[in-house]
Design a protein around this motif. Structure first.
Motif, short mmCIF file in Angstrom:
data_model
loop_
_atom_site.label_atom_id
_atom_site.label_comp_id
_atom_site.label_asym_id
_atom_site.label_seq_id
_atom_site.Cartn_x
_atom_site.Cartn_y
_atom_site.Cartn_z
N VAL A 28 18.44 73.14 69.66
CA VAL A 28 18.35 72.88 68.22
C VAL A 28 18.22 71.39 67.93
CG1 VAL A 28 19.59 73.06 66.03
CG2 VAL A 28 19.60 74.99 67.63
N ARG A 29 18.95 70.57 68.64
CA ARG A 29 18.91 69.13 68.42
C ARG A 29 17.54 68.57 68.73
NH1 ARG A 29 22.39 68.10 71.75
NH2 ARG A 29 21.11 67.32 73.47
N CYS A 30 16.95 68.94 69.84
CA CYS A 30 15.63 68.42 70.21
C CYS A 30 14.53 68.99 69.31
CB CYS A 30 15.34 68.74 71.68
SG CYS A 30 16.30 67.73 72.83
N HIS A 31 14.71 70.22 68.86
CA HIS A 31 13.71 70.79 67.95
C HIS A 31 13.63 69.96 66.67
CE1 HIS A 31 12.09 73.44 64.83
NE2 HIS A 31 11.35 73.95 65.82
N THR A 32 14.81 69.60 66.15
CA THR A 32 14.83 68.77 64.93
C THR A 32 14.22 67.40 65.20
OG1 THR A 32 16.83 69.91 64.14
CG2 THR A 32 16.33 67.75 63.18
N LYS A 33 14.47 66.86 66.36
CA LYS A 33 14.01 65.52 66.69
C LYS A 33 12.53 65.46 67.01
CE LYS A 33 15.17 61.62 69.72
NZ LYS A 33 16.08 61.16 70.81
N PHE A 34 11.99 66.47 67.73
CA PHE A 34 10.63 66.38 68.25
C PHE A 34 9.65 67.39 67.63
CE2 PHE A 34 13.33 64.95 71.85
CZ PHE A 34 12.92 63.63 71.90
N CYS A 35 10.16 68.49 67.15
CA CYS A 35 9.25 69.58 66.77
C CYS A 35 9.22 69.90 65.29
CB CYS A 35 9.62 70.86 67.55
SG CYS A 35 9.66 70.63 69.32
N ALA A 36 10.29 69.61 64.56
CA ALA A 36 10.39 70.04 63.16
C ALA A 36 9.35 69.33 62.28
CB ALA A 36 11.79 69.77 62.63
N ASN A 37 8.90 70.03 61.27
CA ASN A 37 8.01 69.43 60.27
C ASN A 37 8.78 68.43 59.41
OD1 ASN A 37 5.65 71.00 60.91
ND2 ASN A 37 6.69 72.75 59.96
N SER A 38 8.08 67.40 58.95
CA SER A 38 8.70 66.42 58.05
C SER A 38 8.48 66.84 56.61
CB SER A 38 8.11 65.03 58.28
OG SER A 38 8.42 64.55 59.57
N CYS A 39 9.52 66.65 55.80
CA CYS A 39 9.44 67.00 54.38
C CYS A 39 8.49 66.02 53.66
CB CYS A 39 10.83 66.93 53.75
SG CYS A 39 10.84 67.22 51.95
N ALA A 40 7.53 66.57 52.89
CA ALA A 40 6.56 65.73 52.16
C ALA A 40 7.23 64.89 51.08
CB ALA A 40 5.48 66.61 51.54
N LYS A 55 -0.52 74.33 51.54
CA LYS A 55 -1.71 73.57 51.93
C LYS A 55 -1.42 72.54 53.00
CE LYS A 55 -4.43 74.25 47.74
NZ LYS A 55 -5.21 73.61 46.63
N GLY A 56 -0.72 72.96 54.04
CA GLY A 56 -0.49 72.10 55.18
C GLY A 56 0.61 71.08 55.01
N ARG A 57 1.35 71.16 53.92
CA ARG A 57 2.48 70.26 53.72
C ARG A 57 3.76 71.08 53.64
NH1 ARG A 57 1.91 66.24 48.98
NH2 ARG A 57 1.25 68.08 47.80
N TYR A 58 4.89 70.42 53.93
CA TYR A 58 6.16 71.13 54.05
C TYR A 58 7.24 70.42 53.25
CZ TYR A 58 3.56 73.09 57.93
OH TYR A 58 2.59 73.70 58.69
N TRP A 59 8.23 71.21 52.80
CA TRP A 59 9.33 70.67 52.01
C TRP A 59 10.64 71.36 52.36
CZ3 TRP A 59 4.52 71.57 50.15
CH2 TRP A 59 3.87 70.55 49.41
#
Length: 305
Positions: free
Chosen positions: A55-67, A83-87
Motif C-alpha cells: 500500500v505504501r509503495c502504491h501511493t508513492k509510485f503508482c497512485a494517480n495525482s489529484c488534479a 476525461k483522463g484527470r483524477y480527483w
C-alpha cells in the motif's frame, strides 16, 4: 485483488465515473512488493499491472495525482475521474463557488469543473454598468451593442433608473431627457428654457417658435414677414400702425416691405422713394437736385420760376 468501476449519480453530460480500488489480502502465498521487496504474506497489497505492490509503495509510485490538490490519491480514498484527470472525492468541487460536485451535475469550461449555476454565470453577458453577469430571465436593457441590468441602466448625470423613460446619448453616456436638455440643449433667449424641438435662430440667438412673437400683438412670427425696431420685433401690420413713419407724400406707412423699399429723409420728414417728387411737375427727385420752398419740394426748374 479486483477493481470495481461505478458511475456517479449524474444526470447531465459529461458523466463522472468513480473508480474504487479495493485492497487484496493474500494469506496463503508468499510474495514480495515489486518496489521495496517487503514480504507481503498476510498483509494488504495492491496488484498493479499484475505485480504485487504494498500500500505504501502504491501511493508513492503508482497512485494517480489529484488534479486539484496534486497529492497522490491513496487506495483507501474514493477516486473520481473525468476525461483522463483524477480527483479526491472531497477535491472534486466547483472552481468558482467550491460547491462539492461528487454527487451533483456539473459542466466543464476551459478545463475547469463548475456547477451549473456558475457555468451559466460564466457564459452570460456582462452588465455594462456593474460588470456582473446578466443571468437568463433577468430583466435587462440592450442599447448600441451593450447590455445592462434594468436597475443599472441609469442617467449618467442624475443616476436615476431610466426604465421606460425616454433618454438620449452623448458619446458613450446615456442621459434622461431632462438632464440632457439641461446639459446640452440650447436655451431660448426669451423664456430661458431648453429648446427640444421647433426652435429657430434670429440674430445668432435661439428661440422657441412659440416665443418668437410680435412685441405689440404677440402674433407668432415664425414663417412670417417681420421687422426689427429698437431691438424689438414686429409683425408687418403692427409695424405699419404703431412704429413706421408716415410718408410726407402719400401719408402711408414707410415699412420697407414690397415696393419702394428705399426711403428719402430730409429735415425730419420721410418719403417713399417713389413719392419724393416735385410738387408742381411731379418729376421724380430721387438722386436729383431739388429746392425746398416752405413745405413743398420742387425740382430745380420749378424752383427757379
Amino acid at each position: 485483488m479486483h477493481i470495481c468501476t461505478h458511475t456517479a449519480g449524474h444526470t447531465e453530460t459529461p458523466r463522472l465515473y468513480v473508480l474504487w480500488v479495493s485492497l487484496g489480502v493474500t494469506m496463503a502465498e508468499s510474495s514480495h512488493c515489486f518496489y521495496c521487496r517487503e514480504d507481503l504474506a498476510g498483509k494488504r497489497f495492491v496488484r498493479n499491472e499484475g505485480r504485487p505492490v504494498c500500500v505504501r509503495c502504491h501511493t508513492k509510485f503508482c497512485a494517480n495525482s489529484c488534479a486539484e490538490c496534486h497529492r497522490p490519491i491513496p487506495v483507501e480514498s474514493k477516486e473520481l475521474s473525468h476525461k483522463g484527470r483524477y480527483w479526491h472525492e472531497e477535491c472534486f468541487r466547483c472552481a468558482k463557488c467550491y460547491k462539492p460536485l461528487a454527487k451533483e451535475p456539473f459542466s466543464t469550461k476551459d478545463d475547469r469543473i463548475m456547477c451549473g449555476k456558475c457555468c451559466s454565470r460564466e457564459d452570460a453577458p456582462r452588465c455594462h454598468g456593474c460588470y456582473k453577469a446578466i443571468l437568463a430571465g433577468t430583466e435587462s436593457v440592450e442599447y448600441k451593442g451593450n447590455s445592462w441590468h434594468d436597475e443599472c441602466f441609469t442617467c449618467f448625470n442624475c443616476k436615476r433608473t431610466i426604465g421606460s423613460l425616454s433618454f438620449l446619448s452623448k458619446g458613450s453616456d446615456v442621459y434622461c431627457s431632462p438632464c440632457y436638455d439641461k446639459k446640452f440643449a440650447k436655451h431660448c433667449v426669451c423664456c430661458k428654457k431648453a429648446i427640444t424641438s421647433g426652435g429657430l435662430n434670429y440674430q445668432d440667438q435661439p428661440w422657441h417658435s412659440h416665443c418668437f412673437v410680435c412685441s405689440s400683438c404677440s402674433k407668432p412670427l415664425a414663417g412670417s414677414s417681420f421687422t426689427n425696431h429698437q431691438d424689438q420685433v414686429f409683425c408687418v401690420d403692427c409695424y405699419k400702425s404703431s412704429v413706421a413713419k408716415k410718408c410726407s407724400g402719400c401719408q402711408n406707412p414707410i415699412t420697407g416691405f414690397g415696393k419702394g423699399v428705399n426711403v428719402v429723409n430730409y429735415e425730419g420728414s420721410s418719403w417713399h422713394e417713389y413719392c419724393f417728387n416735385c410738387k408742381r411737375c411731379s418729376l421724380s427727385l430721387s438722386n436729383k437736385r431739388f429746392v425746398a420752398k416752405g413745405k413743398d419740394i420742387l425740382c430745380a426748374d420749378c424752383g427757379n420760376k
